[in-house]
Design a protein around this motif. Structure first.
Motif, PDB file in Angstrom:
ATOM      1  N   LEU A 107       0.743  -1.154   0.069  1.00  0.00           N
ATOM      2  CA  LEU A 107       0.040  -0.001   0.023  1.00  0.00           C
ATOM      3  C   LEU A 107       0.900   1.148  -0.119  1.00  0.00           C
ATOM      4  O   LEU A 107       0.762   2.267  -0.716  1.00  0.00           O
ATOM      5  N   SER A 108       1.794   1.187   1.047  1.00  0.00           N
ATOM      6  CA  SER A 108       2.709   2.444   0.926  1.00  0.00           C
ATOM      7  C   SER A 108       3.555   2.560  -0.380  1.00  0.00           C
ATOM      8  O   SER A 108       3.874   3.878  -0.722  1.00  0.00           O
ATOM      9  N   ARG A 109       4.044   1.573  -1.090  1.00  0.00           N
ATOM     10  CA  ARG A 109       4.941   1.695  -2.207  1.00  0.00           C
ATOM     11  C   ARG A 109       3.896   2.210  -3.356  1.00  0.00           C
ATOM     12  O   ARG A 109       4.343   2.891  -4.231  1.00  0.00           O
ATOM     13  N   VAL A 110       2.662   1.942  -3.391  1.00  0.00           N
ATOM     14  CA  VAL A 110       1.728   2.362  -4.434  1.00  0.00           C
ATOM     15  C   VAL A 110       1.473   3.704  -4.112  1.00  0.00           C
ATOM     16  O   VAL A 110       1.438   4.670  -5.151  1.00  0.00           O
ATOM     17  N   LEU A 111       1.210   4.343  -2.923  1.00  0.00           N
ATOM     18  CA  LEU A 111       0.842   5.805  -2.669  1.00  0.00           C
ATOM     19  C   LEU A 111       2.202   6.626  -2.714  1.00  0.00           C
ATOM     20  O   LEU A 111       2.121   7.771  -2.995  1.00  0.00           O
ATOM     21  N   ARG A 112       3.293   6.156  -2.483  1.00  0.00           N
ATOM     22  CA  ARG A 112       4.642   6.936  -2.546  1.00  0.00           C
ATOM     23  C   ARG A 112       4.721   8.031  -3.530  1.00  0.00           C
ATOM     24  O   ARG A 112       4.952   9.171  -3.556  1.00  0.00           O
ATOM     25  N   PRO A 113       4.786   7.490  -4.853  1.00  0.00           N
ATOM     26  CA  PRO A 113       4.977   8.341  -6.267  1.00  0.00           C
ATOM     27  C   PRO A 113       3.639   9.346  -6.188  1.00  0.00           C
ATOM     28  O   PRO A 113       3.793  10.370  -6.536  1.00  0.00           O
ATOM     29  N   ALA A 114       2.401   8.896  -5.889  1.00  0.00           N
ATOM     30  CA  ALA A 114       1.318   9.748  -5.978  1.00  0.00           C
ATOM     31  C   ALA A 114       1.195  11.013  -5.101  1.00  0.00           C
ATOM     32  O   ALA A 114       0.950  12.069  -5.371  1.00  0.00           O
ATOM     33  N   VAL A 115       1.781  10.577  -3.788  1.00  0.00           N
ATOM     34  CA  VAL A 115       1.770  11.768  -2.984  1.00  0.00           C
ATOM     35  C   VAL A 115       3.012  12.610  -3.288  1.00  0.00           C
ATOM     36  O   VAL A 115       2.878  13.760  -3.021  1.00  0.00           O
ATOM     37  N   ALA A 116       3.904  12.095  -3.541  1.00  0.00           N
ATOM     38  CA  ALA A 116       5.040  13.012  -3.948  1.00  0.00           C
ATOM     39  C   ALA A 116       4.962  13.826  -5.014  1.00  0.00           C
ATOM     40  O   ALA A 116       5.102  14.970  -5.032  1.00  0.00           O
ATOM     41  N   LEU A 117       4.112  13.363  -6.184  1.00  0.00           N
ATOM     42  CA  LEU A 117       3.843  14.291  -7.135  1.00  0.00           C
ATOM     43  C   LEU A 117       2.690  15.317  -6.712  1.00  0.00           C
ATOM     44  O   LEU A 117       2.790  16.556  -6.888  1.00  0.00           O
TER      45      LEU A 117
END
Length: 243
Positions: A107-117
């Motif tokens: 879950l965290s790996r999926v959200l990591r790039p989206a949150v960063a953008l």
């Protein structure tokens, strides 16, 4: 006279029973010992048996690794899901970014790039954030399925290796029959064939548990990854975007 004949008949029956009892141990000693699995395993030990044994060790190790890693706590932890939802609902984006950065679950790996953008100074639109999350979800799903795919490979190769050993053993059995000039008996030929078929048995014993565990964990990975994607999509829709 009748009593005498009856007495003689009883004596004759006792004598026959005693003779049969005395002859029984000798016949049992003379009878050939039955071939068990362990003697048959030792007689069939060759390079194919070694390969199947190594495959069994690899299969047990893969099952052990799957039992440790393929769990909800490593893919979509319930506690983490609730926490990330609460952070997104409260608009605490910095805390959300810190939480997904410090955690290593699916879950965290999926959200990591989206949150960063989403938190970039220039900001990003909703489509770019969704695409980043979808790409990360595809990569992470493939990574988790690769972890259990080794069981599928071992399960499919096991019977093939066993079949190759069986064909090789049959070739040796019929070659020895030809070298003997056709003088070999059915017992010799049946022993050679049983030794050849033992490789097929080893291959099946390797394939059945590996494919069974692969099927079980494949469903588990699919269910947990789907759960993580659903939670991630809910949070992605709440992320701030460029207006």
């Amino acid at each position: 006279m009748i009593r005498s004949r009856a007495f003689l008949a009883i004596l004759g029956g006792l004598a026959a029973t005693t003779a049969a009892w005395a002859q029984g141990p000798a016949d049992a000693a003379a009878a050939p010992a039955r071939t068990g699995l362990w003697p048959l395993f030792m007689q069939s030990f060759d390079v194919f048996t070694v390969v199947l044994l190594l495959g069994s060790v690899a299969g047990v190790a893969a099952i052990f690794v799957c039992a440790i890693e393929v769990r909800a706590v490593n893919i979509a932890p319930k506690v983490l899901s609730n926490r990330l939802r609460d952070l997104a609902a409260a608009g605490r984006w910095e805390d959300l970014q810190r939480a997904v950065r410090d955690d290593d679950s699916f879950l965290s790996r999926v959200l990591r790039p989206a949150v960063a953008l989403s938190l970039e100074p220039k900001g990003m639109d909703r489509i770019a954030i969704r695409e980043a999350a979808e790409l990360a979800a595809s990569e992470e799903s493939a990574r988790w399925f690769r972890r259990i795919d080794v069981l599928n490979i071992i399960g499919n190769l096991g019977p093939l290796v066993g079949l190759a050993g069986t064909v090789w053993g049959m070739i040796l059995a019929f070659t020895s029959l030809g070298d003997a000039g056709g003088q070999a008996g059915p017992a010799d030929l049946s022993l050679g064939i049983s030794k050849a078929l033992f490789h097929t048995l080893l291959g099946l014993c390797l394939a059945i548990p590996c494919l069974l565990v692969f099927g079980l964990y494949k469903g588990t990975v699919d269910r947990l990854c789907t759960r993580g994607i659903v939670v991630a999509s809910e949070i992605v829709e709440r992320l701030p975007t460029r207006t």
